[in-house]
Design an enzyme around this catalytic site. Sequence first.
Site, PDB file in Angstrom:
ATOM      1  N   TYR A 144       3.050 -26.140 -24.054  1.00  0.00           N
ATOM      2  CA  TYR A 144       4.141 -25.889 -23.103  1.00  0.00           C
ATOM      3  C   TYR A 144       5.402 -25.426 -23.853  1.00  0.00           C
ATOM      4  O   TYR A 144       6.064 -24.462 -23.455  1.00  0.00           O
ATOM      5  CB  TYR A 144       4.414 -27.181 -22.328  1.00  0.00           C
ATOM      6  CG  TYR A 144       5.403 -27.074 -21.190  1.00  0.00           C
ATOM      7  CD1 TYR A 144       5.041 -26.508 -19.974  1.00  0.00           C
ATOM      8  CD2 TYR A 144       6.696 -27.566 -21.326  1.00  0.00           C
ATOM      9  CE1 TYR A 144       5.946 -26.437 -18.920  1.00  0.00           C
ATOM     10  CE2 TYR A 144       7.604 -27.493 -20.270  1.00  0.00           C
ATOM     11  CZ  TYR A 144       7.226 -26.936 -19.068  1.00  0.00           C
ATOM     12  OH  TYR A 144       8.125 -26.862 -18.025  1.00  0.00           O
TER      13      TYR A 144
ATOM     14  N   SER B 273      12.843 -23.944 -19.856  1.00  0.00           N
ATOM     15  CA  SER B 273      12.699 -25.410 -19.929  1.00  0.00           C
ATOM     16  C   SER B 273      13.584 -25.961 -21.037  1.00  0.00           C
ATOM     17  O   SER B 273      14.068 -25.213 -21.896  1.00  0.00           O
ATOM     18  CB  SER B 273      11.224 -25.705 -20.250  1.00  0.00           C
ATOM     19  OG  SER B 273      11.029 -27.027 -20.691  1.00  0.00           O
TER      20      SER B 273
HETATM   21  P1  NAP Z   1       5.186 -27.904  -9.787  1.00  0.00           P
HETATM   22  O1  NAP Z   1       5.767 -28.837  -8.807  1.00  0.00           O
HETATM   23  O2  NAP Z   1       3.972 -28.320 -10.544  1.00  0.00           O
HETATM   24  O3  NAP Z   1       4.930 -26.460  -9.119  1.00  0.00           O
HETATM   25  C1  NAP Z   1       4.392 -25.424  -9.888  1.00  0.00           C
HETATM   26  C2  NAP Z   1       3.912 -24.332  -8.985  1.00  0.00           C
HETATM   27  O4  NAP Z   1       3.302 -23.291  -9.769  1.00  0.00           O
HETATM   28  C3  NAP Z   1       2.864 -24.818  -8.001  1.00  0.00           C
HETATM   29  O5  NAP Z   1       3.193 -24.308  -6.734  1.00  0.00           O
HETATM   30  C4  NAP Z   1       1.585 -24.191  -8.520  1.00  0.00           C
HETATM   31  O6  NAP Z   1       0.665 -23.903  -7.515  1.00  0.00           O
HETATM   32  C5  NAP Z   1       2.102 -22.899  -9.123  1.00  0.00           C
HETATM   33  N1  NAP Z   1       1.153 -22.317 -10.066  1.00  0.00           N
HETATM   34  C6  NAP Z   1       0.677 -22.849 -11.199  1.00  0.00           C
HETATM   35  N2  NAP Z   1      -0.182 -22.017 -11.796  1.00  0.00           N
HETATM   36  C7  NAP Z   1      -0.247 -20.914 -11.001  1.00  0.00           C
HETATM   37  C8  NAP Z   1      -0.963 -19.695 -11.067  1.00  0.00           C
HETATM   38  N3  NAP Z   1      -1.800 -19.417 -12.083  1.00  0.00           N
HETATM   39  N4  NAP Z   1      -0.777 -18.773 -10.090  1.00  0.00           N
HETATM   40  C9  NAP Z   1       0.068 -19.031  -9.058  1.00  0.00           C
HETATM   41  N5  NAP Z   1       0.760 -20.170  -8.934  1.00  0.00           N
HETATM   42  C10 NAP Z   1       0.591 -21.098  -9.893  1.00  0.00           C
HETATM   43  O7  NAP Z   1       6.263 -27.536 -10.871  1.00  0.00           O
HETATM   44  P2  NAP Z   1       7.856 -27.514 -10.792  1.00  0.00           P
HETATM   45  O8  NAP Z   1       8.322 -28.754 -11.423  1.00  0.00           O
HETATM   46  O9  NAP Z   1       8.334 -27.090  -9.451  1.00  0.00           O
HETATM   47  O10 NAP Z   1       8.085 -26.364 -11.868  1.00  0.00           O
HETATM   48  C11 NAP Z   1       8.310 -24.996 -11.532  1.00  0.00           C
HETATM   49  C12 NAP Z   1       8.608 -24.263 -12.831  1.00  0.00           C
HETATM   50  O11 NAP Z   1       9.715 -24.895 -13.473  1.00  0.00           O
HETATM   51  C13 NAP Z   1       7.480 -24.313 -13.852  1.00  0.00           C
HETATM   52  O12 NAP Z   1       7.443 -23.116 -14.572  1.00  0.00           O
HETATM   53  C14 NAP Z   1       7.875 -25.462 -14.756  1.00  0.00           C
HETATM   54  O13 NAP Z   1       7.311 -25.377 -16.038  1.00  0.00           O
HETATM   55  C15 NAP Z   1       9.368 -25.275 -14.795  1.00  0.00           C
HETATM   56  N6  NAP Z   1      10.133 -26.452 -15.163  1.00  0.00           N
HETATM   57  C16 NAP Z   1       9.983 -27.643 -14.506  1.00  0.00           C
HETATM   58  C17 NAP Z   1      10.783 -28.731 -14.866  1.00  0.00           C
HETATM   59  C18 NAP Z   1      10.688 -30.070 -14.226  1.00  0.00           C
HETATM   60  O14 NAP Z   1      11.283 -31.030 -14.772  1.00  0.00           O
HETATM   61  N7  NAP Z   1      10.038 -30.228 -13.110  1.00  0.00           N
HETATM   62  C19 NAP Z   1      11.716 -28.569 -15.875  1.00  0.00           C
HETATM   63  C20 NAP Z   1      11.823 -27.351 -16.533  1.00  0.00           C
HETATM   64  C21 NAP Z   1      11.032 -26.300 -16.150  1.00  0.00           C
HETATM   65  P3  NAP Z   1      -0.728 -24.678  -7.343  1.00  0.00           P
HETATM   66  O15 NAP Z   1      -0.443 -25.649  -6.273  1.00  0.00           O
HETATM   67  O16 NAP Z   1      -1.672 -23.610  -6.983  1.00  0.00           O
HETATM   68  O17 NAP Z   1      -1.078 -25.366  -8.652  1.00  0.00           O
HETATM   69  C1  GCO Z   2       7.678 -33.211 -20.347  1.00  0.00           C
HETATM   70  C2  GCO Z   2       8.219 -32.575 -19.106  1.00  0.00           C
HETATM   71  C3  GCO Z   2       9.075 -31.382 -19.407  1.00  0.00           C
HETATM   72  C4  GCO Z   2       9.766 -30.883 -18.171  1.00  0.00           C
HETATM   73  C5  GCO Z   2      10.702 -29.753 -18.318  1.00  0.00           C
HETATM   74  C6  GCO Z   2      11.881 -30.077 -19.155  1.00  0.00           C
HETATM   75  O1  GCO Z   2       6.557 -33.686 -20.306  1.00  0.00           O
HETATM   76  O2  GCO Z   2       8.426 -33.295 -21.327  1.00  0.00           O
HETATM   77  O3  GCO Z   2       7.284 -32.313 -18.134  1.00  0.00           O
HETATM   78  O4  GCO Z   2       8.587 -30.503 -20.287  1.00  0.00           O
HETATM   79  O5  GCO Z   2       8.889 -30.627 -17.136  1.00  0.00           O
HETATM   80  O6  GCO Z   2      10.104 -28.544 -18.639  1.00  0.00           O
HETATM   81  O7  GCO Z   2      12.818 -29.073 -19.073  1.00  0.00           O
END
Ligand code: NAP
Ligand code: GCO
Length: 267
Positions: free
Chosen positions: A161, A148
């Site tokens: 986080y 992240s």
């Molecule tokens: P999301 O839309 O909330 O999807 C997260 C997924 O993780 C969901 O399918 C969720 O399933 C699953 N999950 C959560 N806890 C779990 C568990 N204990 N066991 C199995 N599955 C679980 O998030 P996303 O934005 O696609 O993010 C995916 C990854 O990228 C995460 O690690 C997030 O921190 C990271 N990330 C996101 C962003 C962003 O801006 N979106 C940026 C940087 C990093 P359920 O439906 O069961 O909850």
């Molecule tokens: C926040 C965001 C982030 C992003 C992501 C950034 O509240 O600042 O949710 O942390 O999801 O991980 O890279």
Amino acid sequence: MSFDMNAFRLDGKVAWITGAAYGIGFAMAEAFAAAGAKIAFNCRDEKHLTQALSDYAAKGIDAKGYIGDVTDEAQVAEMVKKIEADLGTIDILVNNAGIIRRVPMCEMPAEEYRKVIDIDLVAPFICAKAVIPGMIAKGHGKIINICSMMSELGRETVSAYAAAKGGLKMLTRNICSEFGEQNIQCNGIGPGYIATPQTAPLRQRQPDGSRHPFDQFIVAKTPAARWGEAEDLMGPAVFLASDASNFVNGHILYVDGGILAYIGKQP
Ligand code: NAP
Ligand code: GCO
């Protein structure tokens, strides 16, 4: 010496993407499938599993879906056994499943903090531990940890986080250090601000129809001047899963539209 573009292909490789029923995980799985990989994913409930299987099928992807919580060692071991029986030994693991809690630090119960650490930091350790023996036996493996901006930066309300994602960066380097000699590459992808369900509350329209102040803040902080889409992670994920990155190890590839390079707009 000539370069073979097939080094980017994943034909016949078995990829397990955790939490890939939707969001970033789903997009990476779609890209892996387009590059020739066999897809396994997990999620936590039947409803998401059914929906995801139909979404994968609609894209022409024959993905295998499993119900399982990545924080539970026994469930992870069971999933790995099933994936191996259904598709073969796992070549590629993407630790994608993750949660965020946005709570001011002094108001956050330790229990809630632990929950975030458990899913975002302990689970990648559990899943990696479960697939590494198979990778060693097979002679190669790719592990991609989804980090992240918060692997590098802090901000108000995301203490758990940021601690987890900073830790995940170091787990990535440690897996690289410990298993590089066995031809396992462990790298991270650090997405910028990506439009998925996780960030939906930060993009919600205001009652007067204007954009959320955080939405405007992110667009101003991003040289690309937009939110990322899950599709923006597809190419970087395929690169790190493929033979094209065989000497890239312990690296975090930030896919952030330039956020980490930018001091911010001058006044
Ligand atoms: P999301 O839309 O909330 O999807 C997260 C997924 O993780 C969901 O399918 C969720 O399933 C699953 N999950 C959560 N806890 C779990 C568990 N204990 N066991 C199995 N599955 C679980 O998030 P996303 O934005 O696609 O993010 C995916 C990854 O990228 C995460 O690690 C997030 O921190 C990271 N990330 C996101 C962003 C962003 O801006 N979106 C940026 C940087 C990093 P359920 O439906 O069961 O909850
Ligand atoms: C926040 C965001 C982030 C992003 C992501 C950034 O509240 O600042 O949710 O942390 O999801 O991980 O890279």
